[in-house]
Design a protein around this motif. Sequence first.
Motif, PDB file in Angstrom:
ATOM      1  N   SER A 186       0.938  -1.155  -0.032  1.00  0.00           N
ATOM      2  CA  SER A 186       0.014   0.160  -0.160  1.00  0.00           C
ATOM      3  C   SER A 186       0.702   1.128  -0.038  1.00  0.00           C
ATOM      4  CB  SER A 186      -0.753  -0.039   1.285  1.00  0.00           C
ATOM      5  OG  SER A 186      -1.884  -1.055   1.219  1.00  0.00           O
ATOM      6  N   PHE A 187       2.104   1.245   0.644  1.00  0.00           N
ATOM      7  CA  PHE A 187       2.846   2.468   0.549  1.00  0.00           C
ATOM      8  C   PHE A 187       4.004   2.318  -0.341  1.00  0.00           C
ATOM      9  CE2 PHE A 187       0.855   3.990   4.309  1.00  0.00           C
ATOM     10  CZ  PHE A 187       1.453   4.966   4.861  1.00  0.00           C
ATOM     11  N   ALA A 188       4.319   1.313  -0.675  1.00  0.00           N
ATOM     12  CA  ALA A 188       5.274   0.957  -1.795  1.00  0.00           C
ATOM     13  C   ALA A 188       4.587   1.152  -3.333  1.00  0.00           C
ATOM     14  CB  ALA A 188       6.013  -0.393  -1.985  1.00  0.00           C
ATOM     15  N   LEU A 189       3.125   1.069  -3.357  1.00  0.00           N
ATOM     16  CA  LEU A 189       2.750   1.193  -4.598  1.00  0.00           C
ATOM     17  C   LEU A 189       2.842   2.679  -5.462  1.00  0.00           C
ATOM     18  CD1 LEU A 189       0.670  -0.482  -6.412  1.00  0.00           C
ATOM     19  CD2 LEU A 189      -1.049   0.516  -5.291  1.00  0.00           C
ATOM     20  N   PRO A 190       2.758   3.851  -4.753  1.00  0.00           N
ATOM     21  CA  PRO A 190       3.102   4.969  -5.545  1.00  0.00           C
ATOM     22  C   PRO A 190       4.507   4.747  -5.964  1.00  0.00           C
ATOM     23  CG  PRO A 190       1.979   5.518  -3.496  1.00  0.00           C
ATOM     24  CD  PRO A 190       2.609   3.769  -3.300  1.00  0.00           C
ATOM     25  N   THR A 231      -5.199   6.856 -11.880  1.00  0.00           N
ATOM     26  CA  THR A 231      -5.100   6.446 -10.516  1.00  0.00           C
ATOM     27  C   THR A 231      -4.776   7.837  -9.705  1.00  0.00           C
ATOM     28  OG1 THR A 231      -2.565   5.914 -10.735  1.00  0.00           O
ATOM     29  CG2 THR A 231      -4.251   4.166 -10.743  1.00  0.00           C
ATOM     30  N   LEU A 232      -4.709   8.064  -8.610  1.00  0.00           N
ATOM     31  CA  LEU A 232      -4.239   9.228  -7.864  1.00  0.00           C
ATOM     32  C   LEU A 232      -2.894   9.369  -7.985  1.00  0.00           C
ATOM     33  CD1 LEU A 232      -4.605  11.781  -5.923  1.00  0.00           C
ATOM     34  CD2 LEU A 232      -4.453   9.975  -4.172  1.00  0.00           C
ATOM     35  N   ALA A 233      -1.897   8.236  -7.958  1.00  0.00           N
ATOM     36  CA  ALA A 233      -0.604   8.218  -8.308  1.00  0.00           C
ATOM     37  C   ALA A 233      -0.270   8.800  -9.620  1.00  0.00           C
ATOM     38  CB  ALA A 233       0.226   6.905  -7.859  1.00  0.00           C
ATOM     39  N   GLY A 234      -1.151   8.453 -10.713  1.00  0.00           N
ATOM     40  CA  GLY A 234      -0.933   8.982 -12.135  1.00  0.00           C
ATOM     41  C   GLY A 234      -1.122  10.485 -12.069  1.00  0.00           C
ATOM     42  N   VAL A 242      -0.609  12.551  -9.470  1.00  0.00           N
ATOM     43  CA  VAL A 242       0.469  13.192  -8.960  1.00  0.00           C
ATOM     44  C   VAL A 242       1.788  13.230  -9.815  1.00  0.00           C
ATOM     45  CG1 VAL A 242       1.965  13.108  -6.895  1.00  0.00           C
ATOM     46  CG2 VAL A 242      -0.378  12.658  -6.431  1.00  0.00           C
ATOM     47  N   ALA A 243       1.900  12.063 -10.452  1.00  0.00           N
ATOM     48  CA  ALA A 243       2.980  12.220 -11.263  1.00  0.00           C
ATOM     49  C   ALA A 243       3.006  13.072 -12.534  1.00  0.00           C
ATOM     50  CB  ALA A 243       3.301  10.789 -11.677  1.00  0.00           C
ATOM     51  N   ALA A 244       1.678  13.081 -13.087  1.00  0.00           N
ATOM     52  CA  ALA A 244       1.546  13.756 -14.091  1.00  0.00           C
ATOM     53  C   ALA A 244       1.600  15.569 -13.857  1.00  0.00           C
ATOM     54  CB  ALA A 244       0.071  13.921 -14.748  1.00  0.00           C
ATOM     55  N   ALA A 245       1.023  15.931 -12.707  1.00  0.00           N
ATOM     56  CA  ALA A 245       1.127  17.249 -12.070  1.00  0.00           C
ATOM     57  C   ALA A 245       2.518  17.615 -11.969  1.00  0.00           C
ATOM     58  CB  ALA A 245       0.355  17.187 -10.862  1.00  0.00           C
ATOM     59  N   SER A 246       3.184  16.720 -11.464  1.00  0.00           N
ATOM     60  CA  SER A 246       4.991  17.172 -11.309  1.00  0.00           C
ATOM     61  C   SER A 246       5.509  17.441 -12.494  1.00  0.00           C
ATOM     62  CB  SER A 246       5.687  15.992 -10.417  1.00  0.00           C
ATOM     63  OG  SER A 246       5.681  14.916 -11.341  1.00  0.00           O
TER      64      SER A 246
END
Length: 510
Positions: free
Chosen positions: A42-46, A449-452, A454-458
Amino acid sequence: MLQMSQPTSTLPTLRADWRGWVALVVLMLPVLLVSVDNTVLSFALPAIALDLAPTSIEQLWIIDAYPLVLAGLLVTMGTLGDRFGRRKMLLLGATGFGVVSALAAFAPTASLLILARALLGVFGAMLMPSTLSLLRTIFRDRDQRRIAIAIWASGFSAGSALGPIVGGLLLEHFAWGSVFLLAVPVLLPLLILAPLLVPESRDPHPGRADPLSILLSLGTMIPIVYGIKELAVHGVLSIAPIMFVLGVVFGVLFVRRQLRLETPMLDMSLFRQGPFSGAIVVNLLSVVGLVGFLYFAAQHLQLVVGLPPMQAGLALVPGLAAMIASGLIVVPIAKRCPARIVVPSALLFSVVAYVVVAFAAGNLPVLVAAFAALGIGIGAAETVSNELILSSAPSAKSGAASAVSETAYELGAVLGTTILGGILTALYRAGLVIPPGVPDAAADAARETLAGAVAAASALPPDVGAALHEAAAHAFDSGVVVTALIGAGLIVVAGVVAAASLGGSRGAKS
């Protein structure tokens, strides 16, 4: 009179000495490892999502391949442990788990990581029923066994909460593969010490092996778990209904065969005992609540609040402490108070935790306090339910009974991620409003995904990236409101089942 006093004089020999308690410490190693493995991703997933770029479906499979295979094989492995030796099964599982963990750490693609997680499920299924059933052999005195099971249950629950903390510590300094390499130093002491301290045990009259029962058990569990996943991701128009029907058909055939066999693989009469069946349901729904909570808490802390992995893990330490403490504190209470009162009372804390999160999802201190309340309920309830499961089964069949308990755990882990996680993902996508100026490719990544997001926003200009991150965070936390209320409802169901089925069972009775 001398003959009448003989049994009393022999009673102290039933109590385990120091070797038994040291053996418990050894058996806690795979318990902690397997339960950590349930939630560490759950924490390593991002980090995995950023490195391997899995799709949303692959992302769920990375988490769920392990508990899916584990759930499908637990009953089989528990029965094989009863037949061939529980310690032998434990050592074989530990060896395989360590080797495959080392391979998973260096998986170059999402597909290979999913395959490695599935293999970990095979060997994990050998570990877990063995640990709980061996407690029945080591601690024949029920008072001692109750304390041992409390420690075991606290270790399992604490391991689930420890996963994010361990993951945070490792990810702070190393690549995501380090969460898998953790298995190697944990299992080496087990392989050395278990042959010296843990006695071998098996069913003295196992009967003949029945390969058809094994196949039917696999045909029951795997389609049902897979169907749950498909339903969560693709809805009712997916293959899920077909898988459910297939699993039910195999399940009916499995039950009918067990009822006909002279020595069944799984004694179906156990399920006619209210405390046994009720405790299984409590275990399942409790783990759904725990894993589901961790699924969105881990993402909120890292991707919304922006905490580094280590700090995000430390934010859950109060919940970890509460889970351990409640599992031990409930032991003397359970000796004096009926389980039908103790378990629902404990689960009230978990219900309150979910309700609080539903109305204050974005507040960090509230989230930390809510996880502590959740831990109090889960830790106490699982200690009592596991003791009831093990004491309800004959000693010779403790491996199979433990496997049923573990199946509930692992099925709960799958349901926690797929149902609560799937609902949260669907709500996130439905509520996400892409701000103006976001390129199509970035928008597509954000919708996955939320991780996607965040990555796109950066990778976008600061003003556009900040707007996308804020929109994604708002959509995610809005989805948490509904998901948390559903989680609260599931815990309420667990409390009602406990009140209705656990009867007047007290730990004090032997």
